[in-house]
Scaffold this motif. Sequence first.
Motif, PDB file in Angstrom:
ATOM      1  N   ASN A 159       0.864  -1.173   0.000  1.00 51.12           N
ATOM      2  CA  ASN A 159       0.000   0.000   0.000  1.00 51.12           C
ATOM      3  C   ASN A 159       0.906   1.230   0.000  1.00 51.12           C
ATOM      4  N   MET A 160       1.139   1.765  -1.183  1.00 55.65           N
ATOM      5  CA  MET A 160       2.063   2.896  -1.310  1.00 55.65           C
ATOM      6  C   MET A 160       1.493   4.162  -0.677  1.00 55.65           C
ATOM      7  N   GLN A 161       0.193   4.366  -0.781  1.00 55.10           N
ATOM      8  CA  GLN A 161      -0.422   5.582  -0.250  1.00 55.10           C
ATOM      9  C   GLN A 161      -0.272   5.664   1.267  1.00 55.10           C
ATOM     10  N   MET A 162      -0.528   4.539   1.949  1.00 51.06           N
ATOM     11  CA  MET A 162      -0.462   4.520   3.403  1.00 51.06           C
ATOM     12  C   MET A 162       0.930   4.138   3.919  1.00 51.06           C
ATOM     13  N   GLY A 163       1.758   3.589   3.048  1.00 51.34           N
ATOM     14  CA  GLY A 163       3.121   3.247   3.447  1.00 51.34           C
ATOM     15  C   GLY A 163       3.225   2.009   4.318  1.00 51.34           C
ATOM     16  N   PHE A 164       2.639   0.900   3.856  1.00 49.47           N
ATOM     17  CA  PHE A 164       2.813  -0.353   4.589  1.00 49.47           C
ATOM     18  C   PHE A 164       2.748  -1.540   3.626  1.00 49.47           C
ATOM     19  N   ILE A 165       3.275  -2.683   4.090  1.00 51.36           N
ATOM     20  CA  ILE A 165       3.156  -3.926   3.331  1.00 51.36           C
ATOM     21  C   ILE A 165       2.384  -4.936   4.172  1.00 51.36           C
ATOM     22  N   ILE A 166       1.758  -5.878   3.482  1.00 55.06           N
ATOM     23  CA  ILE A 166       1.122  -7.014   4.160  1.00 55.06           C
ATOM     24  C   ILE A 166       2.021  -8.214   3.930  1.00 55.06           C
ATOM     25  N   CYS A 167       2.518  -8.771   5.008  1.00 56.86           N
ATOM     26  CA  CYS A 167       3.445  -9.891   4.922  1.00 56.86           C
ATOM     27  C   CYS A 167       2.727 -11.177   5.313  1.00 56.86           C
ATOM     28  N   HIS A 168       2.834 -12.186   4.450  1.00 54.65           N
ATOM     29  CA  HIS A 168       2.159 -13.465   4.691  1.00 54.65           C
ATOM     30  C   HIS A 168       3.156 -14.446   5.296  1.00 54.65           C
ATOM     31  N   ASP A 169       2.967 -14.763   6.559  1.00 51.26           N
ATOM     32  CA  ASP A 169       3.857 -15.669   7.286  1.00 51.26           C
ATOM     33  C   ASP A 169       3.073 -16.926   7.628  1.00 51.26           C
ATOM     34  N   SER A 170       3.295 -17.996   6.842  1.00 51.68           N
ATOM     35  CA  SER A 170       2.552 -19.238   7.022  1.00 51.68           C
ATOM     36  C   SER A 170       1.058 -18.934   6.875  1.00 51.68           C
ATOM     37  N   ASN A 171       0.264 -19.169   7.923  1.00 48.10           N
ATOM     38  CA  ASN A 171      -1.178 -18.903   7.826  1.00 48.10           C
ATOM     39  C   ASN A 171      -1.560 -17.597   8.519  1.00 48.10           C
ATOM     40  N   ARG A 172      -0.523 -16.778   8.819  1.00 40.90           N
ATOM     41  CA  ARG A 172      -0.782 -15.495   9.470  1.00 40.90           C
ATOM     42  C   ARG A 172      -0.439 -14.346   8.525  1.00 40.90           C
ATOM     43  N   GLU A 173      -0.988 -13.192   8.821  1.00 43.81           N
ATOM     44  CA  GLU A 173      -0.623 -11.978   8.096  1.00 43.81           C
ATOM     45  C   GLU A 173      -0.208 -10.922   9.095  1.00 43.81           C
ATOM     46  N   ARG A 174       0.769 -10.119   8.733  1.00 44.16           N
ATOM     47  CA  ARG A 174       1.110  -8.998   9.590  1.00 44.16           C
ATOM     48  C   ARG A 174       1.327  -7.754   8.721  1.00 44.16           C
ATOM     49  N   ILE A 175       0.955  -6.630   9.257  1.00 46.71           N
ATOM     50  CA  ILE A 175       1.076  -5.357   8.543  1.00 46.71           C
ATOM     51  C   ILE A 175       2.295  -4.625   9.088  1.00 46.71           C
ATOM     52  N   ILE A 176       3.192  -4.227   8.195  1.00 43.09           N
ATOM     53  CA  ILE A 176       4.432  -3.579   8.604  1.00 43.09           C
ATOM     54  C   ILE A 176       4.571  -2.254   7.858  1.00 43.09           C
ATOM     55  N   PRO A 177       4.733  -1.152   8.587  1.00 47.38           N
ATOM     56  CA  PRO A 177       4.891   0.147   7.917  1.00 47.38           C
ATOM     57  C   PRO A 177       6.301   0.309   7.350  1.00 47.38           C
ATOM     58  N   PHE A 178       6.447   1.195   6.394  1.00 46.26           N
ATOM     59  CA  PHE A 178       7.783   1.582   5.933  1.00 46.26           C
ATOM     60  C   PHE A 178       7.834   3.094   5.780  1.00 46.26           C
ATOM     61  N   GLY A 179       9.036   3.641   5.909  1.00 48.43           N
ATOM     62  CA  GLY A 179       9.217   5.092   5.961  1.00 48.43           C
ATOM     63  C   GLY A 179       9.418   5.753   4.610  1.00 48.43           C
ATOM     64  N   ALA A 180       9.780   7.047   4.688  1.00 46.86           N
ATOM     65  CA  ALA A 180       9.858   7.886   3.492  1.00 46.86           C
ATOM     66  C   ALA A 180      10.934   7.423   2.513  1.00 46.86           C
ATOM     67  N   ALA A 181      12.108   7.005   3.042  1.00 47.06           N
ATOM     68  CA  ALA A 181      13.205   6.601   2.152  1.00 47.06           C
ATOM     69  C   ALA A 181      12.813   5.374   1.333  1.00 47.06           C
ATOM     70  N   ALA A 182      12.225   4.382   1.997  1.00 49.19           N
ATOM     71  CA  ALA A 182      11.781   3.176   1.286  1.00 49.19           C
ATOM     72  C   ALA A 182      10.655   3.511   0.316  1.00 49.19           C
TER      73      ALA A 182
END
Length: 294
Positions: A159-182
């Motif tokens: 999600n470029m607008q909000m600045g986060f990725i959804i990471c799929h770890d096995s059967n779980r999902e986690r949302i991780i933000p990323f900053g301006a440089a990335a």
Amino acid sequence: MEREIENFISYLHNIKKTSINTELSYKRDLGKLRQYLEEKGITEVSDITSEILSSYIVYLGENHFAAATISRNVASIKAFFHYLCKEGIVEKDISDGLKAPKIEKKMPEILTPDEVIWLLEQPKGDTPKEIRDKAMLELLYATGIRVTELITLKISDVNMQMGFIICHDSNRERIIPFGAAAKRAMATYLEKARNVMLFDLKSDILFVNCSGQPMSRQGFWKLIKYYAKKAGIMADITPHTLRHSFAAHLVENGADLRSVQEMLGHSDISTTQVYATLTHNRIREVYAKAHPRG
């Protein structure tokens, strides 16, 4: 035994929903055990005894396998025999008494913030490859995800607008933000490089290699080694080094362990606490060097 191993891997995949890497690890470990047993004339799981399993662990030690590798093999064998017992294929779990060697816990190798900057500044050209390399390195340090998670990311996970990725770890999902440089590096990659490199324009894969196919672990491994050497970093850096550095730098700058645990996808907080130990060790070193009576 080959059939039982294949059925076990299918069980892990379909019922336990384990990751592909976990399944490959189990298959590799159990394949080595099967080869060892066949050399001794044992082909049926019903003929395996606890003494034979113990002799296999001794064999691994005598052949100089690392303690961590032997421990992983023990875990694989235990999981396999637990499955066999659960399915009624064997009457008794003969792996119960199997002991893994003690592993000396090593502190993870981390880069200093300056070393991270040197590394991230190395891909500075405007070729599609260098633009991609810059985006991958920036995103890896910004999120602390595993290299497998990085190379399997899809466009729909970002999600470029909000600045986060959804990471799929096995059967779980986690949302991780990323900053301006990335975000800047990612925007440049998506705008100028990805479609140029892509073989199949319908593909949803985020990062591709120079042939337009999904990046491999080995490909990214070589990439990070190349830029570390170019940056003059002497440490034996791996993709996991950036994950460790991400976590250590967050904790060092005041992030709470629970949040770091969530971002890293650790199931146990004790795994994350090692980064607090690293920070305390660094504080002690700074104190000893800088305090007039240190």
